[in-house]
Write an enzyme that holds these catalytic residues in place. Sequence first.
Site, mmCIF file in Angstrom:
data_model
loop_
_atom_site.group_PDB
_atom_site.id
_atom_site.type_symbol
_atom_site.label_atom_id
_atom_site.label_comp_id
_atom_site.label_asym_id
_atom_site.label_seq_id
_atom_site.Cartn_x
_atom_site.Cartn_y
_atom_site.Cartn_z
ATOM 1 C CG ASP A 234 8.859 2.562 -9.055
ATOM 2 O OD1 ASP A 234 8.993 3.654 -8.454
ATOM 3 O OD2 ASP A 234 7.797 1.937 -9.066
HETATM 4 C C1 BGC Z 1 5.992 4.286 -7.140
HETATM 5 C C2 BGC Z 1 6.114 5.199 -8.332
HETATM 6 C C3 BGC Z 1 6.385 6.595 -7.871
HETATM 7 C C4 BGC Z 1 7.651 6.593 -7.026
HETATM 8 C C5 BGC Z 1 8.022 7.960 -6.496
HETATM 9 C C6 BGC Z 1 7.194 4.396 -6.227
HETATM 10 O O1 BGC Z 1 7.025 3.672 -5.062
HETATM 11 O O2 BGC Z 1 5.843 2.956 -7.558
HETATM 12 O O3 BGC Z 1 4.948 5.153 -9.106
HETATM 13 O O4 BGC Z 1 6.514 7.443 -8.962
HETATM 14 O O5 BGC Z 1 7.463 5.736 -5.909
HETATM 15 O O6 BGC Z 1 7.118 8.356 -5.524
#
Ligand code: BGC
Length: 822
Positions: A234
């Site tokens: 993530d």
């Molecule tokens: C989120 C993800 C997301 C990523 C990119 C993260 O903070 O948990 O679900 O895809 O950011 O925006």
Amino acid sequence: MRTTVKNAQEIVAALSLDDKIRLISGHDFWTTEAIPGAGIRAMTLTDGPHGLRKQRNAGNVANVTDSVPATCFPTGVALASTWDPVLLEEVGVALGRECRAEDVPVLLGPGLNIKRHPAGGRNFEYFSEDPVVAGRMAAGLVRGIQSQGVAACLKHFAANNQESWRMSIDAVVDERTLRELYLTGFEIAVRESDPWTVMCAYNQVNGTHCGETRGLLTEILREEWEFDGLAMTDWLATFDRVPAIRAGLDLEMPGSTATWDREIAAALKSRTLDAADLDLACARVVDLVLRTAPPSGARSKAAPAPDFAAHHALARRAAAAGTVLLTNDGLLPLSPRATIAVIGAFAESPRYQGAGSSLVTPTRLDTFLDVLREQAGESRVTYAPGYDPITGDTTDALLSQAAQVAAAADAVVVLVGLPSRMESEGFDRDHLRLPEGHDRLVGAVVDANPRTAVALFNGAPVEMPWVARPAAILESYLGGQAGGAALADVVLGAAEPGGRLAESFPAHASDLPASANFPGDATQVQYREGLYVGYRFHDASGVAPLFPFGHGLGYTQFEYSGVKVAPVGAGWDVTVAIKNAGKRAGSEVVQIYVRDVVSTAYRPVKELKGFAKVHLAPGASQKVTVSLDRRAFAVWDVTSHEWRVENGDFEVLVCASSSDVRGAATITVLSPDVAATSAGPSDPAYVATDAEFEGMLGHPVPVEASLLPFHRDSTVSALRATTLGRVVRAIIVRVARRSFGGDDDPDTKAGNEALIENLPLRGVAMASHGTLSLRRLDHLIHVLNGASPKALLARRRGRRGPSRHPVTHATPASSAQTGANP
Ligand code: BGC
């Protein structure tokens, strides 16, 4: 072996070490590295999940409010309420086409974490409290997206069930609960749809960050479930890159400006990292590049422009299909001649999606008021706002205007729910209430005219102190850009509310055993309720929910008859005849639950194991068959670490909701398996005592880590614990705020603030574009922990060897961390 894998291996074999190290970390916030000499192109990865969020100014910024227009489909919760994987596949195809047109080969979704608690801030983005619904809905979307040559991404793997301290918290969960509740949805989606990527969650599970848990990323995901795609972090989730590579975590996102490069090179040199592991990670990146390459010949041609009108129509259909009719005394659908009072500012300023990384810039936005006026005729529709759409506050003047308008009409539709700032990625709700102004408005309107339908716009369950009063209640959820039109279709009867709840609505949050440990403490959350989440709890305890899992009325009635369960191969086929006994066309969701009649292991009373959605004309019948495999009867045995089926009788329940059983059959399952034994939390509380939790975990309950001394995983918010920490925190917050766009948008602001507070210090370093190297960060941490900066500097100048105050990566000993990883 797929040809792209083989080709990828060959390409990687020819790369230099520097290129290999470069390749497994992003180029910037949204793209991967290109190595043109080797034919490796950069890939753009964007959110997801219910629409494409491609930032206009990408590069190294996170600006959720400035993205190219894209169809904003209903959010995960509304899509899940359709219980229709085929429809989700259609939505997936549309998403894939929009990605292709924008040259986006990877869409970061769907998210399918289990809704452990209804207050989870991101529940609007997730599907269900049940893994079978979550897994099958995710699989539908993935199949659709990937049919267009665009990679989908299952996220967030695993046990990311809250927003509070989400980037560092340790989820302490026993192996059986993890397997049966929190991993099964991912397993179903992997097996049914072959996703090309998976995103690991920020949090730790049982003391280890998900991104470093080989048990999760390699043993379970790849070896057991046969996932053969790429695993990515993530955003800013990396805790320690070298063990992450060893664990099977291929790509770090976003790029961390070479933060880890030295450590990777050193680990290779000292052979603490195997070169083959690095090659494997690289090969998976290249494989994804090859898999998502535009079809040959199409390279020079731009992908066709998406049919946004058709996608809007699909979004409208999906929103109606996900709308759940909770109660109805016959008011809905409204009679064709009725005059209609529309009350509630959401009719003009719709609440239609959730805040955070999933925020889509819609191609257009339907409002309920406009569409209703258009369809019913201006003269039939009156309107009063009733509250402020941003705050949810009302005033006596607004209430009395609403009451007057309501009293003068034949029927009323009052739109209430949660304003954006009350639920978002980044923070959890601390209660399930609507804004007080909305509750008061419902009361005032129903007093003025009992022929009132309440339409709810919210991403997750709310308490309804007035539940018995309105003539009808619709749960519209966050229905995307066509949600307003879908509500008009539903109240006028042009479409049926085809949804069924994919989550239980508790009467009160305090009823739930998970409430005792949600969201836990800053460093740890204990899943002491075990399997007693959602209907599994309500069934066992007899505590009635406000609305049960699987519930939804629609505009017609269905009769069930002739339930049969017959052995077929290694499994069983459940058949039932469904008849539409009403006067309107409609759909029904046939839900199949399994109950172990006598069990040596603790088990929920019953569990959903399959479902089917049928659409029937009035008077029509259809035989529905749902197949159950051996796994439908199994429990996870923590001694043998495998699925086991107990010999004996099982009841197969054919239901219209978790509390509406329409037919049953008992079958005897013959199994050679030795019975599994395990105990869970006992009644009446269903919150495991220390002794019970120890029994479930198989080891002492880990002691919560303390906030001090600071370490790399300390959050920005934890810096508040000391005076110097508060100063450093203020600086970090100031700088971080500047790097986020959308601060002028109040909804986005709350999520951004939470994101900054939850950020671990290592995340601050990785996001600093090289300004704060890990070495500097460690130095800062020493100082924060009381070391004199001068002495540290002098020591560093005097010596080139390792610091005498090594900063460990590890969170301070949570004393009984054990090997309870899956
Ligand atoms: C989120 C993800 C997301 C990523 C990119 C993260 O903070 O948990 O679900 O895809 O950011 O925006």
